[in-house]
Scaffold this motif. Structure first.
Motif, mmCIF file in Angstrom:
data_model
loop_
_atom_site.group_PDB
_atom_site.id
_atom_site.type_symbol
_atom_site.label_atom_id
_atom_site.label_comp_id
_atom_site.label_asym_id
_atom_site.label_seq_id
_atom_site.Cartn_x
_atom_site.Cartn_y
_atom_site.Cartn_z
ATOM 1 N N ILE A 214 6.732 -0.823 3.092
ATOM 2 C CA ILE A 214 5.779 -0.988 4.097
ATOM 3 C C ILE A 214 4.572 -1.845 3.515
ATOM 4 C CG2 ILE A 214 6.061 1.453 4.921
ATOM 5 C CD1 ILE A 214 3.328 2.269 3.069
ATOM 6 N N VAL A 215 3.558 -2.297 4.411
ATOM 7 C CA VAL A 215 2.577 -3.130 4.191
ATOM 8 C C VAL A 215 1.734 -2.204 3.404
ATOM 9 C CG1 VAL A 215 0.625 -4.338 4.714
ATOM 10 C CG2 VAL A 215 2.921 -5.096 5.635
ATOM 11 N N GLN A 216 1.198 -2.578 2.232
ATOM 12 C CA GLN A 216 0.250 -1.696 1.535
ATOM 13 C C GLN A 216 -0.978 -1.555 2.355
ATOM 14 O OE1 GLN A 216 -0.302 -3.556 -2.315
ATOM 15 N NE2 GLN A 216 1.781 -3.265 -2.982
ATOM 16 N N ASN A 217 -1.598 -0.609 2.677
ATOM 17 C CA ASN A 217 -2.466 -0.212 3.665
ATOM 18 C C ASN A 217 -3.338 1.031 3.365
ATOM 19 O OD1 ASN A 217 -2.072 1.816 5.970
ATOM 20 N ND2 ASN A 217 -0.162 0.910 5.092
ATOM 21 N N ASN A 218 -4.586 1.243 3.844
ATOM 22 C CA ASN A 218 -5.448 2.514 4.062
ATOM 23 C C ASN A 218 -5.705 2.613 5.178
ATOM 24 O OD1 ASN A 218 -6.952 4.853 3.528
ATOM 25 N ND2 ASN A 218 -8.755 3.516 2.553
ATOM 26 N N LEU A 219 -5.150 3.483 5.972
ATOM 27 C CA LEU A 219 -5.342 3.935 7.607
ATOM 28 C C LEU A 219 -5.041 2.748 8.479
ATOM 29 C CD1 LEU A 219 -8.453 6.197 7.056
ATOM 30 C CD2 LEU A 219 -5.896 6.811 7.327
ATOM 31 N N GLY A 220 -4.326 1.725 8.083
ATOM 32 C CA GLY A 220 -3.987 0.516 8.873
ATOM 33 C C GLY A 220 -4.786 -0.802 8.221
ATOM 34 N N ARG A 221 -5.609 -0.482 7.620
ATOM 35 C CA ARG A 221 -6.438 -1.779 6.778
ATOM 36 C C ARG A 221 -5.638 -2.162 5.554
ATOM 37 N NH1 ARG A 221 -10.771 1.876 7.616
ATOM 38 N NH2 ARG A 221 -12.245 1.346 9.350
#
Length: 454
Positions: free
Chosen positions: A341-348
């Motif tokens: 996955i793309v590394q993200n926090n709640l989509g950011r």
């Protein structure tokens, strides 16, 4: 896809990679304009190429997208390969925010010997074949065999089993490709076995999909009663009971078979692949060796552990439906290769302001279309929150599609607009009507472009 916020003094441009984000954001703010970039000349992605042809109701989201696409605040840019024709960094320069939602186009490997034999297919490729994805147009599955084994018991596996066993008259009324119909008409497949490593309570398919498969006309249930021992006690009347009881009850009441049926759909639990077995020529699949497991623990929390025993199943085709994985699109985007996955926090997206992600790329390849729909709404809300909070700086001028279109033109890339897609759509519908179908999809990108630019 890309979103542009616009008022008469400031243009705020956002690149977004989800059809559902594209639909949601313009409704939330009237100063948003959407630019959506798509690698193929045609829109709709998974809805067009992933949803089973006999599930037209699931494709109704296309109507919402089309209504949005006709808005003066929406622009479709087909035939643009982000990561090749244009970089993510260039998009970030042109847009205030970029949202990636290109899904999971990679296949998880079986990691067993023999998975490269002729007759072994990924579920993604097989679904793409009967749904008309251009990258799978050269696939020629040989259905001159009696038994097909599907590794996996999720909704995609159930879709494939249903397509393989459905009466041809049912499929002729759908948008399945004519090539696939011709292959299925000559098919000798009479038995499909779906193999899963866990037990009935852990089956990944939804109740609706299991019920459709069990009630398929002319198909008998090939189940092992021993697999269901103790299930009633474990469920205690909970809804999950439906997943197994309908199949189990019909199987038992008919002495293990549905009378008058010429074909069978089987489910094998507590099995995992050890080796794909070759035939005498050493090139083509002739069977599969499975490790037999047993459940330890109780209820849905039970764990499947090896027993040390194996069993061999004869088959002429193996379809691997063990999951998908996202692939990195650009070195500028932080990517977690372990979780895919793309590394993200709640989509950011981590470490880069104004970059977002949505869907399977954000959380992994789980859930159905409704799950992804809700997830895209969540990402859209995050973008709106960041706009309101000033995290996205609206004071900086960003040219949006104007610069991207110029770059693409200089690189010899010609875009397909939504009105040009509608030419493709009209041609597909016309061809479908001649065959008594909703549409007959164009399979070749060059042919799509020729129609779009005619």
């Amino acid at each position: 896809c890309a979103l542009t916020l616009h008022n008469y003094n400031t243009a705020v441009h956002l690149y977004v990679g989800s059809v559902l984000n594209a639909c949601n954001l313009p409704q939330a703010r009237h100063d948003i304009v959407v630019d959506i970039y798509e690698r193929l000349p045609v829109p709709f992605g998974l809805v067009r190429f992933g949803v089973a042809p006999d599930h037209p109701e699931v494709k109704n989201v296309i109507n919402t997208f089309t209504q949005t696409a006709h808005s003066e605040r929406f622009y479709f840019h087909g035939n643009v390969n982000v990561g090749m024709d244009i970089s993510v960094e260039e998009l970030k320069e042109a847009y205030h925010a970029v949202v990636l939602s290109y899904g999971a186009e990679g296949n998880r490997s079986l990691a067993v010997s023999g998975e490269d034999l002729i007759g072994v297919f990924s579920a993604r490729d097989f679904v793409g074949w009967y749904n008309g994805h251009p990258s799978n147009k050269e696939l020629h599955p040989d259905l001159n065999c009696e038994t097909v084994v599907i590794l996996g018991q999720g909704n995609v596996a159930l879709d494939i089993a249903r397509v393989l066993l459905s009466p041809l008259d049912m499929l002729k009324k759908t948008d399945i490709t004519q090539r696939a119909l011709q292959t299925l008409a000559a098919s000798r497949v009479r038995r499909v076995l779906m193999v899963g490593r866990r037990g009935p309570l852990q089956i990944a398919g939804t109740i609706k999909e299991v019920r459709e498969m069990i009630n398929l006309p002319g198909t008998k249930a090939d189940l092992l009663p021993v697999d269901y021992d103790g299930i009633a006690e474990a469920l205690n009347g909970r809804n999950a009971k439906e997943k197994v009881d309908r199949a189990h009850d019909k199987n038992i009441e008919n002495g293990g078979w549905w009378t008058g049926s010429k074909q069978a759909m089987g489910i094998r639990f507590l099995r995992s692949p050890v080796k794909v077995l070759p035939g005498a020529d050493g090139k083509r699949v002739a069977g599969i060796r499975l490790a037999v497991k047993k459940l330890e623990g109780s209820g849905e929390g039970a764990q499947a552990i090896p027993t040390g025993h194996t069993e061999d199943l004869e088959c002429g085709m193996v379809i691997c439906s063990i999951g998908y994985k996202s692939l990195p699109i650009d070195p500028a985007v932080p990517f977690d290769p372990r979780r895919a996955i793309v590394q993200n926090n709640l989509g950011r997206v981590q470490g880069t302001a104004g970059l977002y992600c949505s869907g399977w790329l954000k959380r992994g390849p789980t859930g159905v279309i409704a799950t992804t729909m809700n997830d895209s709404f969540d990402t859209a809300r995050i973008i709106l929150n960041d706009l309101e909070a000033g995290t996205l700086d609206m004071s900086i001028h960003k040219p949006g599609a104007q610069d991207i279109t110029a770059l693409l033109k200089a690189r010899g890339v010609r875009e397909v607009s939504f009105s040009e897609w509608e030419k493709i759509n009209s041609e597909e519908v016309r061809r479908g009507e001649a065959l008594g179908k909703p549409r007959e999809k164009l399979l070749d990108v060059e042919e799509m472009l020729a129609v779009a630019w005619s």
